[in-house]
Enzyme design. Structure first.
Site, short mmCIF file in Angstrom:
data_model
loop_
_atom_site.label_atom_id
_atom_site.label_comp_id
_atom_site.label_asym_id
_atom_site.label_seq_id
_atom_site.Cartn_x
_atom_site.Cartn_y
_atom_site.Cartn_z
N GLY A 37 -38.34 41.70 47.68
CA GLY A 37 -39.30 40.63 47.97
C GLY A 37 -39.27 39.55 46.91
O GLY A 37 -40.15 39.48 46.05
N TYR A 38 -38.22 38.74 46.95
CA TYR A 38 -38.11 37.63 45.99
C TYR A 38 -38.39 36.29 46.68
O TYR A 38 -39.30 35.56 46.31
CB TYR A 38 -36.69 37.58 45.39
N SER A 39 -37.59 35.95 47.70
CA SER A 39 -37.64 34.60 48.28
C SER A 39 -38.93 34.33 49.03
O SER A 39 -39.52 35.24 49.63
CB SER A 39 -36.48 34.42 49.25
N SER A 73 -34.38 41.30 53.61
CA SER A 73 -33.44 42.15 54.34
C SER A 73 -33.96 43.58 54.42
O SER A 73 -34.51 44.10 53.44
CB SER A 73 -32.08 42.18 53.64
N GLU A 80 -26.25 41.86 41.98
CA GLU A 80 -26.06 41.51 43.38
C GLU A 80 -24.78 40.70 43.55
O GLU A 80 -23.99 40.96 44.43
CB GLU A 80 -27.25 40.70 43.91
C1 LIG Z 1 -29.03 37.09 55.42
C2 LIG Z 1 -29.88 36.81 54.24
C3 LIG Z 1 -30.48 37.87 53.59
C4 LIG Z 1 -31.33 37.63 52.53
N1 LIG Z 1 -31.95 38.70 51.97
C5 LIG Z 1 -32.91 38.49 51.05
C6 LIG Z 1 -33.68 39.57 50.55
O1 LIG Z 1 -33.48 40.72 50.93
N2 LIG Z 1 -34.67 39.30 49.69
C7 LIG Z 1 -34.93 38.04 49.26
O2 LIG Z 1 -35.84 37.87 48.46
N3 LIG Z 1 -34.22 36.98 49.71
C8 LIG Z 1 -33.23 37.17 50.61
N4 LIG Z 1 -32.50 36.11 51.09
C9 LIG Z 1 -32.87 34.77 50.67
C10 LIG Z 1 -31.80 34.07 49.89
O3 LIG Z 1 -31.70 34.57 48.59
C11 LIG Z 1 -32.17 32.58 49.94
O4 LIG Z 1 -32.08 32.17 51.29
C12 LIG Z 1 -31.26 31.75 49.09
O5 LIG Z 1 -31.50 31.99 47.72
C13 LIG Z 1 -31.38 30.26 49.41
O6 LIG Z 1 -32.70 29.83 49.34
P1 LIG Z 1 -33.39 28.97 50.52
O7 LIG Z 1 -33.06 29.64 51.82
O8 LIG Z 1 -34.83 28.80 50.15
O9 LIG Z 1 -32.66 27.58 50.50
P2 LIG Z 1 -32.98 26.32 49.58
O10 LIG Z 1 -33.11 26.76 48.16
O11 LIG Z 1 -34.11 25.56 50.17
O12 LIG Z 1 -31.64 25.50 49.71
C14 LIG Z 1 -31.36 24.66 50.81
C15 LIG Z 1 -30.05 23.91 50.52
O13 LIG Z 1 -30.18 23.12 49.32
C16 LIG Z 1 -29.17 23.45 48.38
N5 LIG Z 1 -29.72 23.41 47.01
C17 LIG Z 1 -30.91 23.92 46.60
N6 LIG Z 1 -31.06 23.71 45.27
C18 LIG Z 1 -29.91 23.08 44.83
C19 LIG Z 1 -29.46 22.61 43.57
N7 LIG Z 1 -30.17 22.74 42.46
N8 LIG Z 1 -28.24 22.00 43.52
C20 LIG Z 1 -27.48 21.84 44.62
N9 LIG Z 1 -27.87 22.26 45.84
C21 LIG Z 1 -29.06 22.87 45.96
C22 LIG Z 1 -28.75 24.87 48.72
O14 LIG Z 1 -27.43 25.13 48.33
C23 LIG Z 1 -28.87 24.85 50.25
O15 LIG Z 1 -27.71 24.33 50.83
C24 LIG Z 1 -31.59 36.31 52.11
C25 LIG Z 1 -30.96 35.24 52.75
C26 LIG Z 1 -30.13 35.48 53.81
C27 LIG Z 1 -29.49 34.33 54.52
#
Ligand SMILES: Cc1cc2nc3c(=O)[nH]c(=O)nc-3n(C[C@H](O)[C@H](O)[C@H](O)COP(=O)(O)OP(=O)(O)OC[C@H]3O[C@@H](n4cnc5c(N)ncnc54)[C@H](O)[C@@H]3O)c2cc1C
Length: 396
Positions: A131-133, A165, A248
């Site tokens: 539970g991070y995101s 996940s 990870e």
């Molecule tokens: C299948 C799947 C499983 C996952 N499982 C888990 C889980 O079990 N637990 C959990 O906690 N999370 C989980 N996640 C979450 C995942 O870690 C996040 O989706 C990821 O870190 C991206 O964050 P966001 O979706 O908020 O996108 P955002 O951070 O909003 O990013 C959107 C876009 O902006 C770009 N961007 C953002 N900041 C920057 C920067 N500083 N410089 C350049 N570009 C940037 C990104 O590259 C992306 O293209 C999962 C995600 C997926 C898809």
């Protein structure tokens, strides 16, 4: 770098091969991504976990005092290589438990926490979720807002997590919460270990474009978590997480899975035709396959660099981001390439009787997000590489 193995290491390889011959479950070789379909194989997978555990090969590189195998890095490489060669299931059922919850418990946990959790992780009895995101905190994880307020011997948690996940199947969550809204954003975060059965937790699965639902939104409403379930000190959650994320990134980069995928693509190109000739003879297809093979080989060699670093006792650094980035590209390209090899059949998916290989490649094409976005997007990996390896100025 000298990768010649000692006679003891070769003996260990022979032991692993003999074990595989006697214990490998029948489902091996199936699509490892398909968690939902894999559920019917649980009894066999559970037995596999027990057999591995009896050999102390689950948590192979964890210290023996906590129940791990105390194995060396070279032995671990041999073990993983031999298992991957035969497409064996994972080395233990508790995926996140083994990948990063266990290592975090070993480093930051109290004796009581280790006694409670490490055995069930090694025996594959407990699934963990992460539970991070949150909706406003993905790449910028330190912006998280889910809050916990101390009330006697409990923390009271309110807020939301997303993309969690396996949340539907997990019994425990490793959770990040904000305990101090006034501290700087990295210092006000705390890590809690939370049973998913706690009153006030609601899990809502999210449907994916590939038809599955492997992750969920998780809501917390007045959820009471004992202070005894805090991992590390209050405000230390960011340190706990930084280690977990490095684990990870290195575990996600699985060269062997990609090698098997490449083999399957070459096989597909041999069976399918383009303009009356086997697709494998088409120069454009050959070039794309060759490019992917080169990238996988680059990943393998880079992986050997990580091993060398570890053998020298150095921590895994930002270099793991390179493999994560290359893998993201291969994940996307492999599905597209297979679709192009299939030609007009490429638009037919699983349920069509005419779908090539029962629609396997269409599923690959729609399943890239976990490998590409999960654990940090490509842009984020590029930032890490630019700043920490190339020494370029920081992202603003
Ligand atoms: C299948 C799947 C499983 C996952 N499982 C888990 C889980 O079990 N637990 C959990 O906690 N999370 C989980 N996640 C979450 C995942 O870690 C996040 O989706 C990821 O870190 C991206 O964050 P966001 O979706 O908020 O996108 P955002 O951070 O909003 O990013 C959107 C876009 O902006 C770009 N961007 C953002 N900041 C920057 C920067 N500083 N410089 C350049 N570009 C940037 C990104 O590259 C992306 O293209 C999962 C995600 C997926 C898809």
């Amino acid at each position: 770098m000298d990768f010649t193995f000692s006679p003891e290491e070769e003996a260990f390889r022979a032991e692993v091969r003999a074990f595989i011959r006697d214990h490998l479950p029948k489902r091996s070789g199936q699509d490892q991504m398909d968690v939902e379909e894999g559920m019917s194989d649980l009894p066999a997978l559970y037995q596999w976990n027990q057999d591995l555990h009896a050999k102390r090969w689950v948590g192979f590189n964890w210290p023996r005092e906590v129940g791990g195998g105390g194995g060396t890095i070279s032995e671990q490489m041999i073990l993983k290589e031999e298992m991957a060669r035969v497409k064996a299931p994972m080395l233990g059922l508790s995926y996140m438990g083994l990948a990063w919850v266990g290592p975090a418990l070993i480093k930051y946990g109290t004796q009581e926490q280790r006694d409670r959790h490490i055995g069930p992780i090694l025996r594959g009895e407990i699934q963990w979720c992460t539970g991070y995101s949150e909706p406003g905190a993905g790449s910028d994880l330190a912006a998280l807002q889910c809050k916990a307020v101390r009330d006697g011997d409990d923390y009271v948690v309110n807020g939301q997590k997303i993309w969690t996940s396996l949340a539907m199947w997990a019994q425990w969550m490793i959770l990040l919460v904000r305990t101090d809204p006034h501290a700087s954003k990295h210092l006000g975060i705390t890590c809690l270990l939370v049973p998913m059965s706690t009153p006030g937790i609601t899990v809502k699965p999210i449907k994916e474009m590939n038809g599955g639902a492997m992750f969920a939104e998780v809501f917390f409403e007045e959820v009471r978590v004992p202070v005894a379930n805090r991992l590390g000190a209050e405000g230390q959650g960011w340190d706990v997480t930084k280690d977990a994320l490095a684990n990870e990134r290195s575990s996600i980069a699985d060269v062997w899975a990609l090698k098997h995928r490449l083999e399957a693509i070459r096989d597909l190109a041999t069976r399918r035709t383009r303009r009356g000739r086997p697709a494998i003879e088409d120069p454009a297809i050959r070039q794309r396959i060759a490019r992917m093979e080169t990238q996988v080989e680059a990943m393998r060699l880079n992986g050997l660099r990580f091993v060398t670093k570890q053998l020298r006792g150095e921590p895994l650094g930002a270099e793991t981001s390179i493999n994560k980035l290359i893998r993201a590209r291969i994940e996307i390209e492999s599905g597209r390439l297979a679709r192009d090899i299939e030609g007009s059949f490429g638009i037919l998916a699983k349920k069509s009787p005419h779908a090539v290989d029962k629609g396997r490649w269409q599923k690959v094409m729609l399943s890239w997000p976990p490998f590409v976005i999960g654990g940090g997007t490509p842009n984020i990996q590029k930032n890490v590489i630019a700043e920490r390896i190339l020494g370029l100025p920081h992202d603003v």
